[in-house]
Design an enzyme around this catalytic site. Sequence first.
Site, PDB file in Angstrom:
ATOM      1  N   MET A   1       0.332   1.013   5.474  1.00 36.19           N
ATOM      2  CA  MET A   1      -0.749   1.234   6.035  1.00 36.19           C
ATOM      3  C   MET A   1      -2.484   0.139   6.859  1.00 36.19           C
ATOM      4  SD  MET A   1      -1.801   3.321   9.011  1.00 36.19           S
ATOM      5  CE  MET A   1      -0.845   4.415   9.134  1.00 36.19           C
TER       6      MET A   1
ATOM      7  N   ASP B   1      -4.435  -5.078   5.860  1.00 34.42           N
ATOM      8  CA  ASP B   1      -4.884  -5.941   4.335  1.00 34.42           C
ATOM      9  C   ASP B   1      -3.879  -7.127   4.528  1.00 34.42           C
ATOM     10  OD1 ASP B   1      -6.781  -7.032   2.574  1.00 34.42           O
ATOM     11  OD2 ASP B   1      -5.538  -4.949   1.433  1.00 34.42           O
TER      12      ASP B   1
ATOM     13  N   SER C   1       0.894  -1.175   0.254  1.00 36.49           N
ATOM     14  CA  SER C   1       0.240   0.128  -0.287  1.00 36.49           C
ATOM     15  C   SER C   1       0.551   1.404   0.227  1.00 36.49           C
ATOM     16  CB  SER C   1      -1.070  -0.294   1.239  1.00 36.49           C
ATOM     17  OG  SER C   1      -1.831   1.238   0.697  1.00 36.49           O
ATOM     18  N   THR C   2       0.372   2.222   1.086  1.00 39.86           N
ATOM     19  CA  THR C   2       1.291   3.735   0.733  1.00 39.86           C
ATOM     20  C   THR C   2       3.061   3.032   0.869  1.00 39.86           C
ATOM     21  OG1 THR C   2      -0.346   4.525   2.557  1.00 39.86           O
ATOM     22  CG2 THR C   2       2.305   5.502   2.512  1.00 39.86           C
TER      23      THR C   2
ATOM     24  N   HIS D   1      -2.617  -1.624  -3.503  1.00 43.06           N
ATOM     25  CA  HIS D   1      -3.477  -0.494  -3.312  1.00 43.06           C
ATOM     26  C   HIS D   1      -3.504   1.091  -4.543  1.00 43.06           C
ATOM     27  CE1 HIS D   1      -3.912  -2.511   0.973  1.00 43.06           C
ATOM     28  NE2 HIS D   1      -4.573  -2.573  -0.064  1.00 43.06           N
TER      29      HIS D   1
END
Length: 341
Positions: free
Chosen positions: A282, A285, A163-164, A189
């Site tokens: 973050m 998931d 993600s991030t 993501h």
Amino acid sequence: MAEANKIRVLVVDDSILFREVLARGISTDSNIQVVAKASDPFDARDKILAFKPDIMTCDVEMPKMNGIEFIRRLLPQYQLPVIVVSTVSEAVFDAMNVGAVDFVTKPNFQLVSSVEGFINELIVKIKIAAAAKVKLPQVMVKDNAVNNQILSKKSKIVAIGASTGGTEAIYNLLRRFPSAFPGVVIVQHIPAVFSNMFAQRLNSSTALNVKEAQTGDYLEQGKVLIAPGEKHMKIKKVGGRYRVECFQGDKVNGHCPSVDVLFESVAMECGRDAVGIILTGMGYDGARGLLSMRRKGANTIGQDEKSSVVYGMPKAAYNIGAVEKQASLDSIPDILFSILR
């Protein structure tokens, strides 16, 4: 929340209208305080010194100096988390490459829902960025991709979730993989409009065949399939091959695509013939899916805290016992190569 505890934000954009819309929008959140607004990079530099913000939002196209060059020059002196605000353009990946933490796309001002969605997304990303570590771009050494001949376990597949901070982390892994690397499936993501752009960028900058996944695509040696934004991705074993299925569905753990959806399918269909990797991001998931993979005999790897932009997803996976080996981003390729030998 007391003023001293709020996330202090500097808004940088050459449009006075957009600066005001953005500043007023994010200020509706009680945890955020816009401490200053700037019209160009030179104005922003002065505001950084005067107001000492925690986060900066920054446009890419600005007068006097573009946002990418500004970030490149700024971060070595002031390691400030930067969220890039841009139109749909590959320039956002250039910004991530020079050290920006995340990006959002500018809304359609003629649609109220578009503006509201943009503000809500930016508020979430500001809160994530407040906990993120700024990763300065490093001088690229020659890629030490392992020789194709020593990867004996080519029947394995590699599943990656991030993600991030993930776009750069994924690039830094894939650039070290040889052309005969086992098939790779990835959930990052990312907004729908950027997933294909991200895949094309990786395809042109690595030795692998990278594409945005479509239902019916088969995993093959040297091929990387990126989950399309706003669609989940699963794999299915068909004969002796693995085929992907991409489909719309409810968010899982707040995300579509979801890492857990991919990892759970890999656990079910591949068992020990897979390697799972959870990278920076973050939330949680991917944690349960990675645990399912490990319980089915797969090797599992988690990025460590020091090399993560945000140590959320890898930490959640590590805490529930899903991570077999924890390592820095730079060390993960060597661990993979040892598994595949």
